[in-house]
Design a protein around this motif. Structure first.
Motif, short mmCIF file in Angstrom:
data_model
loop_
_atom_site.label_atom_id
_atom_site.label_comp_id
_atom_site.label_asym_id
_atom_site.label_seq_id
_atom_site.Cartn_x
_atom_site.Cartn_y
_atom_site.Cartn_z
N GLY A 247 -26.86 1.63 0.43
CA GLY A 247 -28.28 1.89 0.53
C GLY A 247 -29.10 0.87 -0.24
N ARG A 248 -30.37 1.17 -0.38
CA ARG A 248 -31.29 0.25 -1.04
C ARG A 248 -31.95 0.93 -2.23
N ARG A 254 -30.65 4.65 -9.63
CA ARG A 254 -29.43 5.05 -8.93
C ARG A 254 -28.20 4.53 -9.67
N LEU A 255 -27.19 5.40 -9.74
CA LEU A 255 -25.87 4.99 -10.22
C LEU A 255 -24.98 4.89 -8.99
N VAL A 256 -24.70 3.68 -8.56
CA VAL A 256 -23.92 3.44 -7.35
C VAL A 256 -22.44 3.36 -7.74
N ALA A 289 -24.08 -6.92 -6.82
CA ALA A 289 -25.33 -6.50 -7.45
C ALA A 289 -26.51 -6.53 -6.49
N SER A 290 -26.31 -7.07 -5.30
CA SER A 290 -27.41 -7.15 -4.34
C SER A 290 -27.89 -5.78 -3.90
N VAL A 291 -27.10 -4.75 -4.13
CA VAL A 291 -27.50 -3.39 -3.73
C VAL A 291 -28.34 -2.72 -4.80
N ASP A 296 -31.10 0.27 -11.52
CA ASP A 296 -29.85 0.76 -10.97
C ASP A 296 -28.65 0.14 -11.70
N LEU A 297 -27.53 0.83 -11.63
CA LEU A 297 -26.26 0.30 -12.13
C LEU A 297 -25.17 0.56 -11.09
#
Length: 509
Positions: A247-248, A254-256, A289-291, A296-297
């Motif tokens: 996602g974006r 956001r914690l991806v 890291a592009s997301v 965010d992390l």
């Protein structure tokens, strides 16, 4: 009775069906009760031990059948060995039900009574606790996990107080109550029904922790990548799929979360150039890291290397890296509880000359990390990490000095077949209940999920599907009794059961 050991073997196999994916709890209780009666009827200690061991062989052969699937991914190990592996492992694991049977037989009397059932439950608790740590431990699917397969799974909430191994003892008590009810002894059957009703009421009245309106979000990703599609040549494809599913950035931090075993390129700097091949650690991290947005992390599984003075690879760790939007590595966690035959080969001096090796590709054994650690992540607070297999060890999944608000459990279950992943999910659910903490799992292709602090699965990506779950970070509960006391609760419950049994025996003379 003819062929008691064979009957015990079959009963053990039936009890194994209480676990996912079959959830045949309705057959498990009477099967366990019949085995207890079989142990009681043994004429000698030797016969009791034999019946206990046969039960364990049947039980663990069926329950661990997923291990066979792992042999299809190691060229140095013939796949045909996989069909013998669950049985070979069961020959050892059966020692623990044998111990429980021997201890129970030792204190039996002429008739099965409530005191003997209490002794048996205590012996079972002790045997499961031993299994969790002897020879590094194999804590897969203790009986307590089977409570989550019942239509009324409120009994599983008892794990908040007494933990998994004592909860397994309660399973034995219910089976023993069934045995006593058949003999028209009512005290224990009434007691266990009362306990069940109390737990049902407790579950109905339970107030879940409130969700903060400003809670950050967790995005956990399942790329649906099979184990045999993870070579170096597939890295660009896998990374593109992970990026697309992540996602974006939005208005909320956001914690991806990405799984274990998918990112194969090395992402740390300062390794010898020959390690990277035609890849760049900075370029790989930049793509990852592009997301991310500024707040965010990203947490992802990966491999870290350590080198000797000559610049040769000395050892590796199975690690989780934390990246920010600038592609910087902020934190690293190294897996502590490694998988025997998966991440290291026990007794290599003996097994390698015999032609045996690890069950997953690669020859290098991993080095264990220091144990449970809480990572302090900017904007997200205290986050615990347990990589794959680590999550099954009750009482050993958090840093007791720094309680996290969530546990991240990246896993690689593509080599667990079809039975292993749903069993793994159930064990993670029970850890969430025990600790009162949400657990978020990311796997390559099976049961990526968000689990509440009550063990409820809030979101799940099914087996062999690609997808992602985007939810607010679930709230934690205050520390449970088990979170404070740990596996000492297993000893406390076992001792209370023994004390109750002794008191009954003395009262009756």
């Amino acid at each position: 009775m003819r062929f008691p050991a064979l009957i015990a073997l079959v009963l053990g196999a039936i009890v194994a069906c209480a676990f996912a994916p079959l959830d045949a709890w309705w057959a498990a209780f009477p099967a366990l009760a019949l085995w207890m009666a079989l142990v009681h009827a043994a004429p000698t200690m030797r016969q009791a031990l034999w019946r206990g061991w046969a039960f364990g062989v049947g039980h663990f052969t069926i329950n661990d059948n997923w291990i066979q699937h792992a042999f299809t991914f190691q060229d140095q190990m013939p796949p045909v060995l996989g069909y013998a592996a669950p049985f070979a492992l069961a020959l050892y694991l059966a020692v623990y039900p044998m111990i429980a049977a021997g201890l129970a037989w030792r204190v039996r009397r002429a008739r099965i009574d409530t005191a003997w059932v209490l002794f048996f439950a205590a012996a079972w608790i002790a045997s499961e606790w031993l299994r969790s740590w002897v020879f590094t431990g194999y804590a897969w699917d203790p009986l307590g996990v089977a409570w989550l397969g019942l239509p009324l799974d409120d009994m599983a909430l008892l794990a908040r107080d007494i933990g998994t191994y004592a909860l397994s003892g309660v399973f034995v008590l219910f089976a023993g109550a069934l045995l006593l009810a058949a003999r028209r002894r009512r005290a224990l059957p009434v007691a266990v029904v009362a306990l069940l009703l109390v737990q049902v009421v407790r579950g109905a009245l339970d107030v879940p922790p409130s969700q903060a309106t400003t809670a950050p979000r967790v995005v956990t990703v399942q790329p649906d990548v099979p184990q045999d599609q993870r070579g170096e040549s597939d890295q660009a494809m896998m990374l593109a799929r992970l990026v697309r599913l992540s996602g974006r950035p939005g208005a909320v931090p956001r914690l991806v979360l990405w799984p274990e075993g998918v990112i194969r390129d090395f992402i740390e700097d300062d390794y010898p150039l020959w390690v990277y091949g035609d890849t760049s650690p900075w370029a790989t991290r930049a793509r990852m890291a592009s997301v991310l947005g500024p707040r965010d992390l990203l947490m992802t599984g990966g491999t870290a290397l350590q080198f000797d003075r000559r610049g040769d690879v000395a050892t590796a760790t199975n690690s989780v890296f934390v990246l920010d939007h600038r592609a910087r590595i902020l934190r690293r966690y190294d897996k502590a509880h490694l998988v025997p035959y998966g991440e290291y080969l026990p007794m290599p001096w003996l097994l390698r000359p015999l032609g045996l090796s690890r069950l997953v590709p690669g020859d290098m054994d991993f080095l264990p990390g220091p144990g449970p650690r809480t990572l302090n992540l900017p904007g997200f607070g205290a986050i615990g990490v347990q990589v794959c297999y680590e999550i099954i060890f009750s009482g050993h999944v958090t840093d007791r000095a720094r309680r996290p608000r969530m546990i991240f459990n990246p896993s690689n279950e593509a080599w667990f077949g079809t039975w292993g992943p749903p069993q793994f999910l159930r064990q993670a659910q029970l850890r969430a209940i025990e600790e009162g903490l949400p657990i978020v799992r990311a796997t390559p292709n099976s049961n990526t999920s968000v689990i509440s602090a009550d063990g409820e699965v809030l979101g799940n990506v099914p087996h062999h599907r690609a997808g992602a779950i985007d939810l607010p970070l679930p709230p934690a509960r205050p520390p449970t009794l088990f979170a404070r006391v740990g596996n000492a609760m297993a000893a406390i419950v076992a001792l209370l059961l023994c004390a109750g049994a002794i008191a009954m025996r003395r009262r009756r003379g």
